[in-house]
Enzyme design. Structure first.
Site, PDB file in Angstrom:
ATOM      1  N   GLU A 117      83.710   3.860  15.929  1.00  0.00           N
ATOM      2  CA  GLU A 117      83.713   3.552  17.361  1.00  0.00           C
ATOM      3  C   GLU A 117      84.798   2.527  17.638  1.00  0.00           C
ATOM      4  OE1 GLU A 117      79.757   2.695  18.827  1.00  0.00           O
ATOM      5  OE2 GLU A 117      78.997   4.619  18.113  1.00  0.00           O
ATOM      6  N   HIS A 236      80.454   0.066  30.380  1.00  0.00           N
ATOM      7  CA  HIS A 236      80.806   1.170  29.482  1.00  0.00           C
ATOM      8  C   HIS A 236      81.781   2.082  30.217  1.00  0.00           C
ATOM      9  CE1 HIS A 236      80.520   4.444  26.627  1.00  0.00           C
ATOM     10  NE2 HIS A 236      79.788   3.669  25.838  1.00  0.00           N
ATOM     11  N   ARG A 280      86.032  -2.105  24.230  1.00  0.00           N
ATOM     12  CA  ARG A 280      85.368  -1.458  25.364  1.00  0.00           C
ATOM     13  C   ARG A 280      85.793  -2.036  26.715  1.00  0.00           C
ATOM     14  NH1 ARG A 280      79.129  -0.611  24.305  1.00  0.00           N
ATOM     15  NH2 ARG A 280      79.909   0.885  22.789  1.00  0.00           N
ATOM     16  N   HIS A 344      76.488  -1.828  31.370  1.00  0.00           N
ATOM     17  CA  HIS A 344      75.870  -1.294  30.154  1.00  0.00           C
ATOM     18  C   HIS A 344      75.082  -2.335  29.373  1.00  0.00           C
ATOM     19  CE1 HIS A 344      75.452   1.348  26.715  1.00  0.00           C
ATOM     20  NE2 HIS A 344      76.148   0.552  25.927  1.00  0.00           N
ATOM     21  N   ARG A 379      80.913  -7.271  23.543  1.00  0.00           N
ATOM     22  CA  ARG A 379      80.203  -6.866  22.332  1.00  0.00           C
ATOM     23  C   ARG A 379      80.912  -5.718  21.625  1.00  0.00           C
ATOM     24  NH1 ARG A 379      76.723  -2.810  21.551  1.00  0.00           N
ATOM     25  NH2 ARG A 379      76.352  -2.445  23.763  1.00  0.00           N
TER      26      ARG A 379
HETATM   27  C1  SIN Z   1      77.723   4.193  22.867  1.00  0.00           C
HETATM   28  O1  SIN Z   1      77.178   5.018  22.139  1.00  0.00           O
HETATM   29  O2  SIN Z   1      78.840   4.360  23.342  1.00  0.00           O
HETATM   30  C2  SIN Z   1      76.998   2.917  23.185  1.00  0.00           C
HETATM   31  C3  SIN Z   1      76.785   2.181  21.947  1.00  0.00           C
HETATM   32  C4  SIN Z   1      76.717   0.718  22.221  1.00  0.00           C
HETATM   33  O3  SIN Z   1      76.480   0.296  23.345  1.00  0.00           O
HETATM   34  O4  SIN Z   1      76.974  -0.047  21.285  1.00  0.00           O
END
Ligand code: SIN
Length: 528
Positions: A117, A236, A280, A344, A379
């Site tokens: 990620e 998000h 993010r 988010h 985060r």
């Molecule tokens: C996501 O799956 O994009 C969210 C995961 C997260 O908030 O860490």
């Protein structure tokens, strides 16, 4: 609230039943009697909706790299010691989860299948049920709780903490009976653990479930606990822009999906060398700008290449998202998905130390409701479930140590800047409609902020008429309490955002784009 008619007592009261609350309850039950109170049903909180997974250092050598990635994403506001402790605790937290029956997806070799990620330097995201990690882990812990000696109160709404001589000694709840009527219940406890999650419902666009109304934050504030860095709200970037919006996990970009604007142009490579896997906050702002530049038309998340690359349909790796796409009439194998940013996760929260102690004796906090300093200003993806597990266990260990005679003095935070707010006396007051609060926050305290907009929000959140004080309103229902909590936390968030005249991680001030060299945590505190 009217005088409670029923009382109960226990050693430890845990409020909230996501991963943090259930972990705290299970651990605390090893040494004492535990009541777990939850607003809806066991396992139903924001944890359940987590898709991507849980970040855990892949091996001992990866602990330092995981910490470095967390610090870099946090934009200078993380507490490095708390981050080091979180990442080091990952492998043990994983073993405990496995011991409680959780199972993760594996690859052809039988090892854990690790996802990538944004802002992670290597794949280290464990996932379960494809993209249903939160639901799978919540179900495993809920089963473990039901089999434990923990007394569970479902449909129990937190009205307030009970404070006696400056110490939290319990909580007043509204407990829904079989007839559907709420009845007051006071639970007296040697220790109270808040694990009530965040406050995404403050924003008109959010990935959070309806229960995320900041009840624990508001109750902690009224009890005298400090709230830190409330302005740090993570947005998000990819939430499906359909009638019933849903999260489209960052893991989809981790598998190679790209972002396009409404004209079909890929925009992330020009913004950041990491492109779609930039932190993010960077991707969310770029997406917000792409949406604005096209008159509000959503951006597009193009995952059509995944099938060509892996040979498997989108639904094989992301069955949950595929099902929600199908319900919305979208086919991610054939067409890009319309997406926009949405609120988010709250990085700020009830100020706690690494043991989860707050500034008020008798009160601990764990998970999203807490601000331990591990997330800083942004985060790192999939660190939230890890934090829930690690802080849930840490709180229980500290509560047990205090019960066994260790010094239970409240935590102190000498490095924080503390702002006293004498005006926010903390009454439970309503009278600004929820939709107006949510619109004000989204419009003026969302992805892009400035002094003028924050001043407008502050005014919108200041009722002209004398607010209804729920403390003096017997029979006030859950919805009224939630509305008052949202209003209180919304006002504090706007105050915090106005005070931070700099841009840092998720907090972006259009009128103060400069980033400070050494940012400080700021804690708001209620004074009478
Ligand atoms: C996501 O799956 O994009 C969210 C995961 C997260 O908030 O860490």
């Amino acid at each position: 609230m009217s005088t409670p008619v029923r009382t109960a007592s226990c050693d430890v009261l845990v409020v909230g039943a996501g991963l943090a609350g259930m972990t705290a309850a299970l651990e605390a039950a090893r040494t004492g009697s535990v009541v777990l109170a939850t607003k809806t049903v066991l396992g139903d909180g924001s944890s359940r909706w987590a898709q991507g997974g849980i970040a855990v250092a892949a091996d001992e050598d990866d602990v330092a790299a995981h910490a470095a990635d967390t610090l870099a994403a946090g934009a200078g506001l993380c507490d490095p010691r708390a981050v080091a402790a979180l990442c080091a605790a990952g492998p043990a937290a994983l073993r405990a989860l496995l011991g409680r029956g959780a199972r993760f997806d594996t690859d052809a070799s039988g090892g854990f299948s690790l996802g990538l990620e944004a802002a992670h330097s290597r794949p280290r995201i464990l996932h379960a049920g494809g993209d249903r990690t939160g639901a799978v882990l919540s179900a495993a812990l809920a089963l473990a709780v039901r089999r434990s000696g923990v007394a569970v109160h479902e449909e129990a709404f937190l009205v307030d903490l009970v404070v006696r001589d400056g110490r939290v000694v319990g909580a007043d709840l509204l407990l829904r009976g079989a007839s559907g009527e709420d009845a007051p219940l006071r639970v007296e406890a040697g220790a109270v653990v808040l694990a009530t999650g965040g406050a995404g419902q403050l924003f008109s666009r959010t990935t959070n479930p309806a229960v995320a109304t900041g009840d624990g934050l508001a109750a902690a504030w009224r009890a005298g606990a400090g709230l830190a860095d409330l302005e740090m709200v993570q947005f998000h970037p990819t939430v499906a822009a359909v009638e019933e919006p849903f999260l489209v996990s960052e893991a989809v970009r981790g598998e190679g999906a790209v972002l396009l604007d409404a004209a079909g142009q890929r925009y992330m490579p020009a913004v950041d060398p990491r492109a779609e896997l930039a932190p993010r906050d960077v991707v969310a702002r770029a997406t917000g700008r792409a949406v604005a530049a096209h008159g509000g038309r959503p951006a597009l998340l193009d995952a059509t290449g995944l099938r060509a690359r892996t040979g498997a349909p989108f639904a094989r790796r992301f069955p949950g998202i595929a099902a929600m796409c199908a319900a919305a009439g979208l086919d991610p194998d054939r067409e890009p998905l319309p997406v926009t940013p949405a609120a988010h996760y709250l990085m700020g929260g009830v100020r706690t130390d690494a043991r989860g102690r707050t500034g008020v004796a008798g009160l601990w906090a764990a998970g999203e409701v807490a601000c331990t300093g591990v997330h800083g200003a942004n985060r790192l993806a999939s660190n939230s479930l890890l934090e829930a597990l690690v802080t849930g266990a840490a709180v229980a260990a500290d509560v047990a140590a205090v019960a066994a005679g260790a010094d239970g003095a409240p935590a102190r935070f000498p490095a924080d800047e503390v702002v006293d707010l004498p005006g926010e006396a903390g009454v439970r007051a309503a009278h600004v409609p929820r939709r107006d609060v949510r619109a004000a926050l989204w419009e003026h305290a969302g992805l892009f902020r400035d002094a003028a907009g924050l001043a407008v929000a502050a005014k919108l959140l200041t009722p002209e008429e004398t607010p209804l004080d729920l403390a003096a309103t017997p029979g006030a229902g859950r919805r009224a309490h939630e509305d008052a909590n949202l209003l209180l936390v919304g006002r504090l968030l706007v105050t915090a955002a106005a005070l931070r005249t700099e841009s840092l991680g998720a907090h972006h001030r259009e009128d103060h784009p400069e980033t400070p060299g050494a940012p400080r945590r700021r804690t708001l505190r209620r004074t009478a």
